[in-house]
Design a protein around this motif. Structure first.
Motif, mmCIF file in Angstrom:
data_model
loop_
_atom_site.group_PDB
_atom_site.id
_atom_site.type_symbol
_atom_site.label_atom_id
_atom_site.label_comp_id
_atom_site.label_asym_id
_atom_site.label_seq_id
_atom_site.Cartn_x
_atom_site.Cartn_y
_atom_site.Cartn_z
ATOM 1 N N GLU A 164 16.100 23.273 -1.249
ATOM 2 C CA GLU A 164 16.159 24.705 -0.942
ATOM 3 C C GLU A 164 17.520 25.290 -1.323
ATOM 4 O OE1 GLU A 164 15.157 25.565 3.136
ATOM 5 O OE2 GLU A 164 13.276 24.452 3.004
ATOM 6 N N PHE A 165 18.583 24.537 -1.052
ATOM 7 C CA PHE A 165 19.926 25.041 -1.323
ATOM 8 C C PHE A 165 20.405 24.698 -2.728
ATOM 9 C CE2 PHE A 165 19.979 24.896 3.369
ATOM 10 C CZ PHE A 165 20.294 26.228 3.598
ATOM 11 N N GLY A 166 19.642 23.904 -3.452
ATOM 12 C CA GLY A 166 19.984 23.595 -4.833
ATOM 13 C C GLY A 166 21.182 22.683 -4.992
ATOM 14 N N ASP A 167 21.501 21.888 -3.981
ATOM 15 C CA ASP A 167 22.634 20.969 -4.066
ATOM 16 C C ASP A 167 22.135 19.627 -4.580
ATOM 17 O OD1 ASP A 167 24.923 19.518 -3.862
ATOM 18 O OD2 ASP A 167 25.329 20.019 -1.777
ATOM 19 N N GLU A 168 22.206 19.439 -5.876
ATOM 20 C CA GLU A 168 21.602 18.280 -6.512
ATOM 21 C C GLU A 168 22.383 16.994 -6.283
ATOM 22 O OE1 GLU A 168 19.879 19.209 -10.148
ATOM 23 O OE2 GLU A 168 18.980 20.916 -9.154
ATOM 24 N N ASP A 169 23.573 17.075 -5.712
ATOM 25 C CA ASP A 169 24.362 15.873 -5.443
ATOM 26 C C ASP A 169 23.710 14.992 -4.384
ATOM 27 O OD1 ASP A 169 26.259 16.683 -7.265
ATOM 28 O OD2 ASP A 169 27.527 17.629 -5.756
ATOM 29 N N LEU A 170 22.872 15.579 -3.538
ATOM 30 C CA LEU A 170 22.250 14.823 -2.448
ATOM 31 C C LEU A 170 20.758 14.561 -2.661
ATOM 32 C CD1 LEU A 170 23.921 16.550 0.615
ATOM 33 C CD2 LEU A 170 24.420 14.295 -0.302
ATOM 34 N N LEU A 171 20.289 14.645 -3.887
ATOM 35 C CA LEU A 171 18.866 14.460 -4.134
ATOM 36 C C LEU A 171 18.444 12.999 -4.235
ATOM 37 C CD1 LEU A 171 17.782 17.307 -6.564
ATOM 38 C CD2 LEU A 171 16.994 16.856 -4.251
ATOM 39 N N ASN A 172 19.353 12.072 -4.075
ATOM 40 C CA ASN A 172 19.041 10.651 -4.173
ATOM 41 C C ASN A 172 18.526 10.153 -2.821
ATOM 42 O OD1 ASN A 172 19.143 7.825 -4.252
ATOM 43 N ND2 ASN A 172 20.749 7.876 -5.808
ATOM 44 N N GLU A 173 17.227 9.895 -2.744
ATOM 45 C CA GLU A 173 16.608 9.487 -1.483
ATOM 46 C C GLU A 173 17.164 8.153 -0.977
ATOM 47 O OE1 GLU A 173 12.177 8.529 0.352
ATOM 48 O OE2 GLU A 173 12.350 9.569 -1.559
ATOM 49 N N ASN A 174 17.408 7.211 -1.889
ATOM 50 C CA ASN A 174 17.957 5.916 -1.475
ATOM 51 C C ASN A 174 19.351 6.059 -0.885
ATOM 52 O OD1 ASN A 174 15.703 4.429 -2.235
ATOM 53 N ND2 ASN A 174 16.419 4.222 -4.341
ATOM 54 N N MET A 214 0.821 -1.182 0.000
ATOM 55 C CA MET A 214 0.000 0.000 0.000
ATOM 56 C C MET A 214 0.873 1.257 0.000
ATOM 57 S SD MET A 214 -3.216 -0.126 2.493
ATOM 58 C CE MET A 214 -4.761 0.228 1.840
ATOM 59 N N TYR A 215 1.179 1.756 1.185
ATOM 60 C CA TYR A 215 1.993 2.956 1.295
ATOM 61 C C TYR A 215 3.390 2.582 1.760
ATOM 62 C CZ TYR A 215 -2.322 5.592 0.944
ATOM 63 O OH TYR A 215 -3.503 6.119 0.509
ATOM 64 N N GLU A 216 4.366 3.265 1.188
ATOM 65 C CA GLU A 216 5.741 3.045 1.605
ATOM 66 C C GLU A 216 6.048 3.957 2.789
ATOM 67 O OE1 GLU A 216 10.226 3.600 -0.217
ATOM 68 O OE2 GLU A 216 8.492 3.722 -1.524
ATOM 69 N N LYS A 217 6.622 3.388 3.835
ATOM 70 C CA LYS A 217 6.974 4.185 5.013
ATOM 71 C C LYS A 217 8.260 4.960 4.724
ATOM 72 C CE LYS A 217 7.834 3.782 9.935
ATOM 73 N NZ LYS A 217 8.021 2.888 11.064
ATOM 74 N N LYS A 218 8.229 6.256 4.894
ATOM 75 C CA LYS A 218 9.371 7.129 4.619
ATOM 76 C C LYS A 218 10.012 7.559 5.929
ATOM 77 C CE LYS A 218 8.473 7.853 0.128
ATOM 78 N NZ LYS A 218 9.342 8.024 -0.987
ATOM 79 N N ASP A 219 11.314 7.718 5.886
ATOM 80 C CA ASP A 219 12.068 8.200 7.037
ATOM 81 C C ASP A 219 11.983 9.727 7.054
ATOM 82 O OD1 ASP A 219 13.963 8.940 8.951
ATOM 83 O OD2 ASP A 219 15.348 7.354 8.385
ATOM 84 N N LEU A 220 11.434 10.280 8.110
ATOM 85 C CA LEU A 220 11.234 11.723 8.209
ATOM 86 C C LEU A 220 12.556 12.484 8.128
ATOM 87 C CD1 LEU A 220 9.179 13.967 8.553
ATOM 88 C CD2 LEU A 220 9.374 13.707 11.018
ATOM 89 N N ARG A 221 13.617 11.910 8.680
ATOM 90 C CA ARG A 221 14.936 12.570 8.613
ATOM 91 C C ARG A 221 15.389 12.737 7.175
ATOM 92 N NH1 ARG A 221 18.088 8.450 12.216
ATOM 93 N NH2 ARG A 221 16.887 7.162 10.816
ATOM 94 N N VAL A 222 15.186 11.697 6.364
ATOM 95 C CA VAL A 222 15.575 11.755 4.948
ATOM 96 C C VAL A 222 14.758 12.812 4.225
ATOM 97 C CG1 VAL A 222 15.605 10.466 2.779
ATOM 98 C CG2 VAL A 222 16.369 9.361 4.886
ATOM 99 N N LEU A 223 13.467 12.857 4.493
ATOM 100 C CA LEU A 223 12.607 13.838 3.834
ATOM 101 C C LEU A 223 12.996 15.266 4.197
ATOM 102 C CD1 LEU A 223 9.163 12.035 4.194
ATOM 103 C CD2 LEU A 223 10.669 12.113 2.200
ATOM 104 N N LYS A 224 13.372 15.485 5.460
ATOM 105 C CA LYS A 224 13.814 16.827 5.874
ATOM 106 C C LYS A 224 15.112 17.215 5.178
ATOM 107 C CE LYS A 224 11.607 17.118 10.387
ATOM 108 N NZ LYS A 224 11.812 17.289 11.829
ATOM 109 N N ILE A 225 16.040 16.251 5.056
ATOM 110 C CA ILE A 225 17.295 16.528 4.363
ATOM 111 C C ILE A 225 17.027 16.839 2.897
ATOM 112 C CG2 ILE A 225 19.472 15.511 3.572
ATOM 113 C CD1 ILE A 225 19.503 13.943 6.258
ATOM 114 N N LEU A 226 16.159 16.052 2.258
ATOM 115 C CA LEU A 226 15.816 16.297 0.857
ATOM 116 C C LEU A 226 15.204 17.678 0.663
ATOM 117 C CD1 LEU A 226 14.367 12.834 -0.221
ATOM 118 C CD2 LEU A 226 16.469 13.901 -1.025
ATOM 119 N N GLN A 227 14.376 18.091 1.619
ATOM 120 C CA GLN A 227 13.763 19.418 1.540
ATOM 121 C C GLN A 227 14.842 20.504 1.577
ATOM 122 O OE1 GLN A 227 11.134 20.329 4.798
ATOM 123 N NE2 GLN A 227 10.410 22.209 3.860
#
Length: 68
Positions: free
Chosen positions: A18-28, A1-14
């Protein structure tokens, strides 16, 4: 059904977006980095890691500046 996401990862991705650093956009990649068991480093090893990271950051900054 729904995949459980790590809130820490989502905050880092956000922040990455914001800072436009595309090197860290890989959630995995971020999930693996956060969940990795860290070993204890000696003071000398920590200093070496800091030097390497600072060197990488400086190199990236120089590359970004040379493209402008």
């Amino acid at each position: 059904m729904y995949e459980k996401k790590d809130l820490r990862v989502l905050k880092i991705l956000q922040k990455v977006r914001e800072f436009g650093d595309e090197d860290l956009l890989n959630e995995n990649l971020l999930t693996q980095l956060i969940n990795t068991q860290l070993c204890k480093l000696s003071l000398e090893e920590r200093e070496e890691v800091v030097l390497i990271l600072n060197s990488l950051i400086a190199t990236k900054d120089k590359a970004l500046l040379s493209n402008k």
